[in-house]
Write an enzyme that holds these catalytic residues in place. Structure first.
Site, PDB file in Angstrom:
ATOM      1  N   ASP A 162     -16.421  -2.968   7.844  1.00  0.00           N
ATOM      2  CA  ASP A 162     -16.538  -3.089   6.394  1.00  0.00           C
ATOM      3  C   ASP A 162     -15.901  -4.374   5.870  1.00  0.00           C
ATOM      4  O   ASP A 162     -16.355  -4.938   4.889  1.00  0.00           O
ATOM      5  CB  ASP A 162     -15.875  -1.889   5.703  1.00  0.00           C
ATOM      6  N   VAL A 163     -14.844  -4.818   6.551  1.00  0.00           N
ATOM      7  CA  VAL A 163     -14.165  -6.015   6.081  1.00  0.00           C
ATOM      8  C   VAL A 163     -15.119  -7.218   6.157  1.00  0.00           C
ATOM      9  O   VAL A 163     -15.231  -8.005   5.221  1.00  0.00           O
ATOM     10  CB  VAL A 163     -12.882  -6.269   6.908  1.00  0.00           C
ATOM     11  N   GLU A 164     -15.837  -7.298   7.265  1.00  0.00           N
ATOM     12  CA  GLU A 164     -16.788  -8.392   7.432  1.00  0.00           C
ATOM     13  C   GLU A 164     -17.912  -8.294   6.388  1.00  0.00           C
ATOM     14  O   GLU A 164     -18.322  -9.283   5.775  1.00  0.00           O
ATOM     15  CB  GLU A 164     -17.368  -8.357   8.845  1.00  0.00           C
ATOM     16  N   TYR A 165     -18.384  -7.070   6.177  1.00  0.00           N
ATOM     17  CA  TYR A 165     -19.430  -6.838   5.188  1.00  0.00           C
ATOM     18  C   TYR A 165     -18.929  -7.239   3.796  1.00  0.00           C
ATOM     19  O   TYR A 165     -19.595  -7.959   3.058  1.00  0.00           O
ATOM     20  CB  TYR A 165     -19.833  -5.362   5.207  1.00  0.00           C
ATOM     21  N   ASP A 166     -17.745  -6.772   3.448  1.00  0.00           N
ATOM     22  CA  ASP A 166     -17.206  -7.040   2.119  1.00  0.00           C
ATOM     23  C   ASP A 166     -16.999  -8.536   1.877  1.00  0.00           C
ATOM     24  O   ASP A 166     -17.221  -9.039   0.782  1.00  0.00           O
ATOM     25  CB  ASP A 166     -15.874  -6.292   1.918  1.00  0.00           C
ATOM     26  N   LEU A 199     -19.435   1.340  -6.437  1.00  0.00           N
ATOM     27  CA  LEU A 199     -18.233   0.949  -7.178  1.00  0.00           C
ATOM     28  C   LEU A 199     -17.918  -0.515  -6.904  1.00  0.00           C
ATOM     29  O   LEU A 199     -18.147  -0.998  -5.791  1.00  0.00           O
ATOM     30  CB  LEU A 199     -17.033   1.792  -6.732  1.00  0.00           C
ATOM     31  N   GLU A 209      -7.424   8.131  -7.783  1.00  0.00           N
ATOM     32  CA  GLU A 209      -7.640   9.181  -6.787  1.00  0.00           C
ATOM     33  C   GLU A 209      -8.063   8.573  -5.451  1.00  0.00           C
ATOM     34  O   GLU A 209      -8.349   7.378  -5.354  1.00  0.00           O
ATOM     35  CB  GLU A 209      -8.653  10.215  -7.280  1.00  0.00           C
ATOM     36  N   LYS A 264     -10.133   7.511  -2.238  1.00  0.00           N
ATOM     37  CA  LYS A 264     -11.529   7.194  -1.955  1.00  0.00           C
ATOM     38  C   LYS A 264     -11.855   7.799  -0.592  1.00  0.00           C
ATOM     39  O   LYS A 264     -11.462   7.299   0.460  1.00  0.00           O
ATOM     40  CB  LYS A 264     -11.739   5.676  -1.931  1.00  0.00           C
ATOM     41  N   ASP A 301     -13.698   8.858   2.643  1.00  0.00           N
ATOM     42  CA  ASP A 301     -14.674   8.152   3.466  1.00  0.00           C
ATOM     43  C   ASP A 301     -15.792   9.104   3.884  1.00  0.00           C
ATOM     44  O   ASP A 301     -15.861   9.574   5.012  1.00  0.00           O
ATOM     45  CB  ASP A 301     -13.975   7.575   4.698  1.00  0.00           C
ATOM     46  N   ARG A 357     -27.366   9.967  -2.464  1.00  0.00           N
ATOM     47  CA  ARG A 357     -27.446   8.876  -3.428  1.00  0.00           C
ATOM     48  C   ARG A 357     -28.739   8.084  -3.297  1.00  0.00           C
ATOM     49  O   ARG A 357     -29.288   7.592  -4.276  1.00  0.00           O
ATOM     50  CB  ARG A 357     -26.237   7.943  -3.242  1.00  0.00           C
ATOM     51  N   GLU A 382     -18.247  14.045  -2.945  1.00  0.00           N
ATOM     52  CA  GLU A 382     -18.300  13.443  -1.623  1.00  0.00           C
ATOM     53  C   GLU A 382     -18.366  14.528  -0.550  1.00  0.00           C
ATOM     54  O   GLU A 382     -17.618  15.502  -0.603  1.00  0.00           O
ATOM     55  CB  GLU A 382     -17.004  12.632  -1.463  1.00  0.00           C
ATOM     56  N   TYR A 434     -15.973  15.350  -7.777  1.00  0.00           N
ATOM     57  CA  TYR A 434     -15.105  14.616  -8.708  1.00  0.00           C
ATOM     58  C   TYR A 434     -15.826  14.100  -9.946  1.00  0.00           C
ATOM     59  O   TYR A 434     -15.292  13.308 -10.702  1.00  0.00           O
ATOM     60  CB  TYR A 434     -14.426  13.438  -7.995  1.00  0.00           C
ATOM     61  N   LYS A 479      -9.834  -1.360  -1.877  1.00  0.00           N
ATOM     62  CA  LYS A 479     -10.114  -1.144  -0.457  1.00  0.00           C
ATOM     63  C   LYS A 479      -8.905  -1.503   0.390  1.00  0.00           C
ATOM     64  O   LYS A 479      -8.339  -2.581   0.242  1.00  0.00           O
ATOM     65  CB  LYS A 479     -11.293  -2.016  -0.017  1.00  0.00           C
ATOM     66  N   CYS A 529     -19.600 -11.518  39.394  1.00  0.00           N
ATOM     67  CA  CYS A 529     -20.018 -10.316  38.687  1.00  0.00           C
ATOM     68  C   CYS A 529     -19.285  -9.090  39.246  1.00  0.00           C
ATOM     69  O   CYS A 529     -19.261  -8.892  40.455  1.00  0.00           O
ATOM     70  CB  CYS A 529     -21.529 -10.135  38.837  1.00  0.00           C
ATOM     71  N   CYS A 549     -22.410  -6.869  41.054  1.00  0.00           N
ATOM     72  CA  CYS A 549     -23.191  -7.309  42.215  1.00  0.00           C
ATOM     73  C   CYS A 549     -22.513  -8.474  42.927  1.00  0.00           C
ATOM     74  O   CYS A 549     -23.020  -8.964  43.929  1.00  0.00           O
ATOM     75  CB  CYS A 549     -24.597  -7.702  41.786  1.00  0.00           C
ATOM     76  N   CYS A 560     -24.142 -13.117  34.486  1.00  0.00           N
ATOM     77  CA  CYS A 560     -24.587 -12.819  35.839  1.00  0.00           C
ATOM     78  C   CYS A 560     -26.085 -13.066  35.813  1.00  0.00           C
ATOM     79  O   CYS A 560     -26.808 -12.420  35.067  1.00  0.00           O
ATOM     80  CB  CYS A 560     -24.305 -11.359  36.202  1.00  0.00           C
ATOM     81  N   CYS A 572     -29.296  -7.514  39.732  1.00  0.00           N
ATOM     82  CA  CYS A 572     -27.984  -6.904  39.488  1.00  0.00           C
ATOM     83  C   CYS A 572     -28.219  -5.481  38.954  1.00  0.00           C
ATOM     84  O   CYS A 572     -28.831  -5.297  37.900  1.00  0.00           O
ATOM     85  CB  CYS A 572     -27.213  -7.737  38.463  1.00  0.00           C
TER      86      CYS A 572
HETATM   87  N1  LIG Z   1     -20.221  -2.227   7.820  1.00  0.00           N
HETATM   88  C1  LIG Z   1     -21.415  -2.364   7.294  1.00  0.00           C
HETATM   89  O1  LIG Z   1     -22.364  -2.835   7.908  1.00  0.00           O
HETATM   90  C2  LIG Z   1     -21.631  -1.915   5.899  1.00  0.00           C
HETATM   91  C3  LIG Z   1     -22.915  -1.940   5.338  1.00  0.00           C
HETATM   92  C4  LIG Z   1     -23.070  -1.485   4.046  1.00  0.00           C
HETATM   93  C5  LIG Z   1     -21.973  -1.030   3.345  1.00  0.00           C
HETATM   94  N2  LIG Z   1     -20.740  -1.021   3.930  1.00  0.00           N
HETATM   95  C6  LIG Z   1     -19.542  -0.565   3.222  1.00  0.00           C
HETATM   96  O2  LIG Z   1     -19.860   0.252   2.179  1.00  0.00           O
HETATM   97  C7  LIG Z   1     -19.398  -0.317   0.974  1.00  0.00           C
HETATM   98  C8  LIG Z   1     -20.463  -0.190  -0.060  1.00  0.00           C
HETATM   99  O3  LIG Z   1     -20.834   1.130  -0.087  1.00  0.00           O
HETATM  100  P1  LIG Z   1     -21.038   1.873  -1.419  1.00  0.00           P
HETATM  101  O4  LIG Z   1     -22.043   1.157  -2.240  1.00  0.00           O
HETATM  102  O5  LIG Z   1     -21.259   3.275  -1.076  1.00  0.00           O
HETATM  103  O6  LIG Z   1     -19.689   1.675  -2.165  1.00  0.00           O
HETATM  104  P2  LIG Z   1     -18.281   2.159  -1.818  1.00  0.00           P
HETATM  105  O7  LIG Z   1     -18.232   3.087  -0.683  1.00  0.00           O
HETATM  106  O8  LIG Z   1     -17.434   0.972  -1.734  1.00  0.00           O
HETATM  107  O9  LIG Z   1     -17.934   2.946  -3.166  1.00  0.00           O
HETATM  108  C9  LIG Z   1     -18.761   3.870  -3.820  1.00  0.00           C
HETATM  109  C10 LIG Z   1     -18.731   5.217  -3.217  1.00  0.00           C
HETATM  110  O10 LIG Z   1     -17.428   5.696  -3.065  1.00  0.00           O
HETATM  111  C11 LIG Z   1     -17.509   7.081  -2.862  1.00  0.00           C
HETATM  112  N3  LIG Z   1     -16.290   7.745  -3.300  1.00  0.00           N
HETATM  113  C12 LIG Z   1     -15.373   8.283  -2.461  1.00  0.00           C
HETATM  114  N4  LIG Z   1     -14.381   8.835  -3.140  1.00  0.00           N
HETATM  115  C13 LIG Z   1     -14.652   8.677  -4.443  1.00  0.00           C
HETATM  116  C14 LIG Z   1     -13.979   9.052  -5.635  1.00  0.00           C
HETATM  117  N5  LIG Z   1     -12.804   9.692  -5.607  1.00  0.00           N
HETATM  118  N6  LIG Z   1     -14.548   8.722  -6.798  1.00  0.00           N
HETATM  119  C15 LIG Z   1     -15.721   8.048  -6.858  1.00  0.00           C
HETATM  120  N7  LIG Z   1     -16.396   7.673  -5.749  1.00  0.00           N
HETATM  121  C16 LIG Z   1     -15.871   7.968  -4.553  1.00  0.00           C
HETATM  122  C17 LIG Z   1     -18.773   7.523  -3.552  1.00  0.00           C
HETATM  123  O11 LIG Z   1     -19.620   8.092  -2.591  1.00  0.00           O
HETATM  124  C18 LIG Z   1     -19.384   6.275  -4.075  1.00  0.00           C
HETATM  125  O12 LIG Z   1     -20.768   6.253  -3.952  1.00  0.00           O
HETATM  126  C19 LIG Z   1     -19.112  -1.759   1.228  1.00  0.00           C
HETATM  127  O13 LIG Z   1     -18.057  -2.210   0.463  1.00  0.00           O
HETATM  128  C20 LIG Z   1     -18.837  -1.759   2.704  1.00  0.00           C
HETATM  129  O14 LIG Z   1     -17.457  -1.630   2.899  1.00  0.00           O
HETATM  130  C21 LIG Z   1     -20.558  -1.460   5.170  1.00  0.00           C
HETATM  131 ZN   LIG Z   2     -24.338  -8.791  38.517  1.00  0.00          ZN
END
Ligand SMILES: NC(=O)c1ccc[n+]([C@@H]2O[C@H](COP(=O)([O-])OP(=O)(O)OC[C@H]3O[C@@H](n4cnc5c(N)ncnc54)[C@H](O)[C@@H]3O)[C@@H](O)[C@H]2O)c1
Ligand SMILES: [Zn+2]
Length: 668
Positions: A34-38, A84, A114, A116, A118, A137, A172, A224, A312, A406, A409, A424, A429
């Site tokens: 996620d860090v790379e994505y973000d 979000l 509150e 978040k 996963d 969603r 969630e 929520y 995050k 290797c 092999c 290799c 192999c």
């Molecule tokens: N690694 C990857 O390839 C990849 C690809 C796409 C997205 N992502 C990750 O997903 C994130 C984007 O996903 P997203 O659009 O779902 O956004 P998000 O996960 O950053 O935030 C929105 C989601 O948070 C959730 N959530 C959990 N607790 C909650 C709470 N208490 N209140 C409200 N919402 C809550 C909800 O499901 C809501 O849809 C990116 O920031 C990235 O980190 C990663």
């Molecule tokens: Zn090999």
């Protein structure tokens, strides 16, 4: 940065993010953390802020990044289910607070902080007290109807006590850490790919058709978001949580009302400390305006509410001892180095191994066996060793040296000058062959269910399967295989059916499955869409190929080289003779041959993204190349055509506008 440069970068980032979204939301199987994505998303956002004229409504910054799988019924949300906005540090939070202050003109707002969770978001709709629909969603506007599966979740009541005719509550669905670990252990034992994080595991569980599996996996839920706030005259988020609880729906109890951003920060610090002790995974803290009255005033973007933000957590870093470094061979023969570690707890899981990538990575960081190292783990993707720690012991340790042979092999490992990886290159192999077979049958390639790597190893060992083509001949070996694997006739029949079915795949799957270097899933699709058949690809010319969008010289060279090898030509012939389809078929897209074999180049700003026009042209049989040459038939020019326009005029290439294109298509 100049606008042209920005455009290129934006296209590049958009494509990368779209691909990652696909892997994450559609396949529940991300390839980056996620860090790379973000980071990539942040970069795109900042470019779009600098060049607002380049923002497309299709940009990943403007849309909720989900998908709707066709196996589910679609369900349109009463109100969009949004994502979000993100905050990564205290400054981001202060800025968020300032923005709100600007709009509300009053500092009397308070926040509800509150956890978040996963997991994946869900909308529950109760009609006349009964659970009527449960919807994912999806793309934010339309979701997947997963009611049957959600009914298997014990914590979610099938009936609630209410006077409202319709009650909609959102929240969630998640898996506890224990349950997540159990699922992955089972998958490991069955040689199935493990889930990267609890969110993907929960989504993968809920978004499948067999409700029994859902029941087995013990999903849980926190609600929520109460949608009927007006009719119930609820004024704050805090009150709505109370009400949800009274309805008998599960809520999370860790939330807290905070009077200021400073107080929110304390809450964040507290949970950064104790998140590992929670029985479920959290990936951040969600901060919401408590007073509903302010929601409309503060407003929304197309993707997120502006009255809430998600903080995050950064990736976690820990140190531990590096016990050993060992190389493994992939299907292309590429060597990956792995670290065996003294077990260490990171982000709630025990880490025993981590990747070190390649020899250059290890040498450039002077990582030594026996030293203390720093490990990074983010979003529960494979942990990575980031550096050695230079303590007193370090100097006494031997400098690490890369493997020369290797591990499977024993043939000599080769390295191309200018590239970091060792390979290799022995085509016989065993490790390479088995891994290639595994890749060939995998979901994104030929998608043949029932051939796990264990079974492939056996069949290879018995000389029943020696290359990918042999897979299409195993029917003959029924007796031997049924005995060998305690397969049972039924599983064997299923396997044969899966193999037969795969013969009709559109051929980008076959092309990807062949494992040609640099030909990934997406590239294979582009190639097959452009050339319509693997047979045509075998005859191509390097120059032309390298000009196709998204292809470039590296891919082109790799393909041309591959098809030059006599053995590979024979393999294709063999596959073809076994009745496997080599052509492009895509029923999902309307395909015409209107522009068959015509070469198009696109320039300037059009009313929709370039990708849109590219798809449109490709679906009508055209090839779309990146730069203009005398072979091109048309230049599709939008505003600010630039140098391509001049070049087209020079070369006598026909220049058409978007309108001309539409006309050409309508005349047909
Ligand atoms: N690694 C990857 O390839 C990849 C690809 C796409 C997205 N992502 C990750 O997903 C994130 C984007 O996903 P997203 O659009 O779902 O956004 P998000 O996960 O950053 O935030 C929105 C989601 O948070 C959730 N959530 C959990 N607790 C909650 C709470 N208490 N209140 C409200 N919402 C809550 C909800 O499901 C809501 O849809 C990116 O920031 C990235 O980190 C990663
Ligand atoms: Zn090999």
């Amino acid at each position: 940065m100049k606008i042209n440069e920005a455009k290129l970068k934006i296209t590049e980032l958009t494509e990368k993010l779209n691909q990652w979204n696909l892997e994450y939301y559609e396949d529940d199987n991300p390839s980056v953390d996620d860090v790379e994505y973000d980071l990539a998303l942040k970069e795109l956002k900042s470019l779009e802020t600098q060049f607002p004229e380049l923002i497309s409504s299709e940009s990943p910054t403007q849309k909720v990044g989900g998908f709707i799988a066709s196996k589910f019924e679609k369900y349109e949300h009463s109100q969009p289910m949004l994502s979000l906005g993100n905050a990564f540090n205290k400054e981001d939070l202060i800025e968020f607070d300032q923005q709100i202050l600007k709009v509300t003109n009053s500092d009397k707002h308070n926040y509800f902080a509150e956890l978040k969770i996963d997991g994946l978001s869900i909308s529950l709709i109760y009609k006349n007290k009964k659970l009527f629909k449960a919807v994912t969603r999806g793309d934010g506007l339309v979701g997947e109807d997963v009611t049957a599966n959600v009914k298997m979740i014990k914590e979610i009541p099938h009936e609630i006590e209410t006077d409202e005719e319709i009650v909609e509550v959102r929240g969630e669905i998640y898996l506890s850490k224990d349950e997540f670990a159990k699922i992955n252990q089972k998958r490991l034992a069955a040689n199935e790919p493990i889930f990267a994080n609890p969110r993907n595991a929960a989504a993968g569980t809920l978004r499948q058709l067999d409700s029994r599996v859902v029941k087995e996996r013990n999903l849980k839920a926190f609600l929520y978001f109460y949608m009927n706030r007006e009719s119930d005259s609820i004024k704050t988020h805090e009150e709505s949580l109370e009400l949800i609880k009274r309805l008998g729906l599960p809520t999370n109890n860790e939330g807290k009302l905070c009077q200021s951003i400073e107080e929110v920060w304390n809450y964040i610090e507290k949970y950064t400390q104790i998140r590992n002790d929670l029985p479920y995974e959290i990936d951040g803290i969600v901060i919401k305006i408590n007073n509903f009255e302010l929601y409309e005033k503060i407003g929304y973007t197309s993707k997120t509410p502006k009255w809430a933000i998600a903080f995050k957590f950064p990736a976690e870093i820990k140190s531990t001892k590096l016990i050993d470094i060992f190389p493994t061979i992939g299907r292309t023969g590429r060597v990956t180095y792995n670290a065996q570690l003294e077990p260490v707890q990171i982000a709630g899981t025990t880490v025993r191994a981590a990747t070190l990538h390649n020899a250059d990575f290890i040498i450039s960081r002077d990582i030594r066996i026996g030293s203390m190292v720093k490990i990074k783990k983010a979003g529960d993707i494979i942990p990575e060793v980031i550096s050695s720690i230079n303590d007193n012991e370090f100097e006494k340790l031997a400098i690490w040296k890369p493997a020369t042979n290797c591990p499977d092999c024993e043939s000599f490992l080769e390295k191309t000058p200018g590239e970091v990886d060792q390979y290799c290159i022995n085509n016989n192999c065993p490790k390479k062959i088995i891994k290639s077979l595994e890749h060939f049958v995998s979901r994104d390639a030929m998608n043949i269910e029932g051939l796990s790597i264990k079974i492939l190893e056996k069949l290879y060992g018995e000389k029943i399967i020696n290359d990918v083509a042999d897979i299409f001949k195993i029917e003959k070996f029924e007796k031997q295989i049924v005995e060998l694997e305690n397969f049972g006739e039924k599983s064997f029949k299923n396997l044969i059916t899966a193999i037969q079915k795969s013969k009709n795949n559109s051929s980008e799957r076959l092309l990807f499955g062949l494992g040609i270097r640099h030909v990934g899933k997406k590239t294979a699709k582009v190639l097959i869409k452009n050339y319509k058949s693997i047979v045509n690809l075998m005859k191509i010319d390097f120059q032309e190929l390298s000009q196709i969008y998204d292809i470039g010289v590296v891919v082109a060279q790799s393909l041309v080289d591959w098809f030059l090898v006599e053995e590979n030509k024979k393999l294709i012939e063999k596959i073809k003779n076994l009745g496997v389809n080599l052509d492009y078929k895509n029923e999902a897209e309307s395909v015409s041959e209107l522009f068959l074999n015509q070469i198009f180049v696109i320039t300037g700003t059009l009313s929709k993204s370039r990708n849109h026009f590219r798809d449109l042209l490709e679906n009508n049989g055209a090839k779309v190349t990146e730069s203009i040459s005398k072979n091109a038939n048309y230049l599709l020019a939008g505003e600010d055509g630039g140098s391509k326009l001049a070049k087209a005029k020079n070369l006598g290439v026909k220049i058409i506008s978007e309108k001309d294109l539409i006309n050409m298509m309508e005349e047909k």
